[in-house]
Design a protein around this motif. Structure first.
Motif, mmCIF file in Angstrom:
data_model
loop_
_atom_site.group_PDB
_atom_site.id
_atom_site.type_symbol
_atom_site.label_atom_id
_atom_site.label_comp_id
_atom_site.label_asym_id
_atom_site.label_seq_id
_atom_site.Cartn_x
_atom_site.Cartn_y
_atom_site.Cartn_z
ATOM 1 N N GLY A 222 0.800 -1.217 0.000
ATOM 2 C CA GLY A 222 0.000 0.000 0.000
ATOM 3 C C GLY A 222 0.831 1.265 0.000
ATOM 4 N N VAL A 223 2.042 1.218 -0.548
ATOM 5 C CA VAL A 223 2.932 2.384 -0.612
ATOM 6 C C VAL A 223 3.066 2.816 -2.068
ATOM 7 C CG1 VAL A 223 5.245 3.268 -0.095
ATOM 8 C CG2 VAL A 223 4.209 1.539 1.390
ATOM 9 N N PRO A 224 2.842 4.094 -2.386
ATOM 10 C CA PRO A 224 2.926 4.544 -3.785
ATOM 11 C C PRO A 224 4.352 4.517 -4.310
ATOM 12 C CG PRO A 224 2.591 6.409 -2.323
ATOM 13 C CD PRO A 224 2.440 5.189 -1.482
ATOM 14 N N VAL A 225 4.479 4.502 -5.631
ATOM 15 C CA VAL A 225 5.788 4.493 -6.279
ATOM 16 C C VAL A 225 5.942 5.729 -7.142
ATOM 17 C CG1 VAL A 225 5.943 1.966 -6.315
ATOM 18 C CG2 VAL A 225 4.911 3.163 -8.254
ATOM 19 N N ILE A 226 7.204 6.117 -7.382
ATOM 20 C CA ILE A 226 7.508 7.147 -8.375
ATOM 21 C C ILE A 226 8.274 6.449 -9.502
ATOM 22 C CG2 ILE A 226 7.429 9.208 -6.958
ATOM 23 C CD1 ILE A 226 10.385 8.950 -6.455
ATOM 24 N N VAL A 227 7.817 6.658 -10.730
ATOM 25 C CA VAL A 227 8.330 5.922 -11.882
ATOM 26 C C VAL A 227 8.746 6.907 -12.963
ATOM 27 C CG1 VAL A 227 7.751 4.173 -13.615
ATOM 28 C CG2 VAL A 227 6.750 4.028 -11.348
ATOM 29 N N SER A 228 9.818 6.579 -13.673
ATOM 30 C CA SER A 228 10.290 7.433 -14.763
ATOM 31 C C SER A 228 9.328 7.395 -15.945
ATOM 32 C CB SER A 228 11.668 6.960 -15.241
ATOM 33 O OG SER A 228 12.599 6.978 -14.194
ATOM 34 N N GLU A 229 9.102 8.560 -16.553
ATOM 35 C CA GLU A 229 8.356 8.589 -17.808
ATOM 36 C C GLU A 229 9.140 7.840 -18.866
ATOM 37 O OE1 GLU A 229 6.731 12.229 -19.289
ATOM 38 O OE2 GLU A 229 6.715 13.140 -17.300
ATOM 39 N N GLY A 230 8.436 7.108 -19.684
ATOM 40 C CA GLY A 230 9.095 6.338 -20.728
ATOM 41 C C GLY A 230 9.152 4.859 -20.419
ATOM 42 N N MET A 231 8.997 4.488 -19.135
ATOM 43 C CA MET A 231 8.927 3.072 -18.778
ATOM 44 C C MET A 231 7.515 2.554 -19.050
ATOM 45 S SD MET A 231 10.959 2.961 -15.127
ATOM 46 C CE MET A 231 10.563 1.212 -14.872
ATOM 47 N N ASN A 232 7.410 1.326 -19.513
ATOM 48 C CA ASN A 232 6.081 0.735 -19.706
ATOM 49 C C ASN A 232 5.306 0.683 -18.401
ATOM 50 O OD1 ASN A 232 6.498 0.340 -22.418
ATOM 51 N ND2 ASN A 232 7.037 -1.812 -22.234
ATOM 52 N N LEU A 233 6.044 0.638 -17.311
ATOM 53 C CA LEU A 233 5.423 0.555 -15.997
ATOM 54 C C LEU A 233 4.736 1.853 -15.593
ATOM 55 C CD1 LEU A 233 5.429 -1.808 -13.975
ATOM 56 C CD2 LEU A 233 7.348 -0.710 -12.820
ATOM 57 N N ALA A 234 5.095 2.970 -16.248
ATOM 58 C CA ALA A 234 4.602 4.276 -15.829
ATOM 59 C C ALA A 234 3.085 4.377 -15.913
ATOM 60 C CB ALA A 234 5.254 5.376 -16.661
ATOM 61 N N ALA A 235 2.492 3.889 -17.018
ATOM 62 C CA ALA A 235 1.039 3.984 -17.187
ATOM 63 C C ALA A 235 0.321 3.151 -16.131
ATOM 64 C CB ALA A 235 0.639 3.520 -18.581
ATOM 65 N N ILE A 236 0.811 1.954 -15.861
ATOM 66 C CA ILE A 236 0.194 1.095 -14.840
ATOM 67 C C ILE A 236 0.324 1.731 -13.473
ATOM 68 C CG2 ILE A 236 0.327 -1.154 -13.698
ATOM 69 C CD1 ILE A 236 1.199 -2.352 -16.287
ATOM 70 N N SER A 237 1.499 2.307 -13.186
ATOM 71 C CA SER A 237 1.725 2.942 -11.880
ATOM 72 C C SER A 237 0.766 4.095 -11.667
ATOM 73 C CB SER A 237 3.174 3.438 -11.783
ATOM 74 O OG SER A 237 4.075 2.384 -11.940
ATOM 75 N N PHE A 238 0.526 4.900 -12.714
ATOM 76 C CA PHE A 238 -0.390 6.038 -12.594
ATOM 77 C C PHE A 238 -1.799 5.558 -12.270
ATOM 78 C CE2 PHE A 238 -3.497 8.917 -14.558
ATOM 79 C CZ PHE A 238 -3.212 10.074 -13.866
ATOM 80 N N ILE A 239 -2.245 4.537 -12.989
ATOM 81 C CA ILE A 239 -3.599 4.016 -12.766
ATOM 82 C C ILE A 239 -3.720 3.416 -11.366
ATOM 83 C CG2 ILE A 239 -5.255 2.268 -13.518
ATOM 84 C CD1 ILE A 239 -4.097 2.641 -16.366
ATOM 85 N N THR A 240 -2.684 2.668 -10.949
ATOM 86 C CA THR A 240 -2.715 2.026 -9.643
ATOM 87 C C THR A 240 -2.714 3.036 -8.509
ATOM 88 O OG1 THR A 240 -1.485 0.169 -10.570
ATOM 89 C CG2 THR A 240 -1.566 0.320 -8.183
#
Length: 246
Positions: A222-240
């Motif tokens: 339950g802890v948020p993440v900060i992700v670099s733009e350009g990673m495929n993970l970024a879109a999922i992280s934003f939604i999550t």
């Protein structure tokens, strides 16, 4: 060593976790009549800043190993394209196994409480955990700590082979070094943080496709993440993060 060890134990199947051990493992499998499973954590041709001509050679060698494999394991759907034509074969099973571990959140040692150190702190705590390298946002995080004294604290835990980076981490104000932690200790450090850093440099091709275990563990805790733009993970992280109201 890999070849000799496999020849001595004579397995029925071998699951190789990287390209370097894959070739001796596959040769042993050919001699033993064993099945070979290629577990692609990171595509080798994308892991290093290689010149184009050398990348083509490395990719060719990896494709040959893929062609000789009986099945594949990948950490996310994004890496299916890296299997090429072999990833579209109906005769070669593909398993997607997340780079994560079992849900340990029910354990008391990683439960947070209203009186915890995290709740009392007024500064923003960022957890930088895992394999500590400059291409994972280390210098940016250190610059942030220096620019925001007493407002940002960097919690660092993991292994670091880069001597210059280790020296800077050890000597920077606002950085708390925890050393190499067992799994439960890493979970505790993440739980006590406000953010978990996943600032992987997207200029490295493998980082765009990365599916690090810290992402899934952060969701688990339950802890948020900060992700670099350009990673495929970024879109999922934003939604999550948005779904969690963060």
């Amino acid at each position: 060593w890999v070849w000799r060890k496999l020849m001595s134990i004579r397995p029925a199947a071998v699951q190789s976790l990287d390209f370097e051990s894959g070739w001796p493992a596959r040769l042993a499998c050919l001699l033993l009549g064993a099945r070979f499973i290629y577990d692609m954590r990171d595509p080798v041709a994308l892991c290093y800043p290689l010149p184009k001509w050398l990348r083509i050679i490395v990719q060719f060698a990896d494709n040959v190993l893929l062609a000789l494999s009986n099945a594949y394991v990948i950490p996310s759907e994004w890496l299916r394209s890296c299997l090429g034509r072999w990833g579209r074969s109906s005769h070669r099973p593909i398993a997607i196994v997340r780079n994560t571990c079992h849900d340990w959140t029910g354990r008391t040692e990683i439960a947070s409480s209203p009186g915890s150190e995290k709740a009392k702190s007024r500064c923003v705590r960022v957890a930088f955990i895992g394999y500590l390298v400059e291409s994972r946002g280390a210098n940016s995080l250190l610059d942030l700590c220096a620019a925001q004294p007493n407002r940002v604290e960097l919690i660092v835990a993991g292994s670091c082979r880069a001597e210059k980076l280790l020296a800077r981490l050890s000597n920077s104000p606002g950085v708390r070094m925890l050393g190499h932690l067992p799994r439960e200790g890493a979970f505790q450090a993440m739980r006590n943080a406000d953010l978990v850093s996943l600032l992987y440099d997207p200029n490295s091709p493998v980082n765009v496709l990365a599916a690090p275990n810290k992402f899934f563990e952060s969701m688990m805790l339950g802890v948020p993440v900060i992700v670099s733009e350009g990673m495929n993970l970024a879109a999922i992280s934003f939604i999550t993060n948005q779904a969690a109201g963060l």
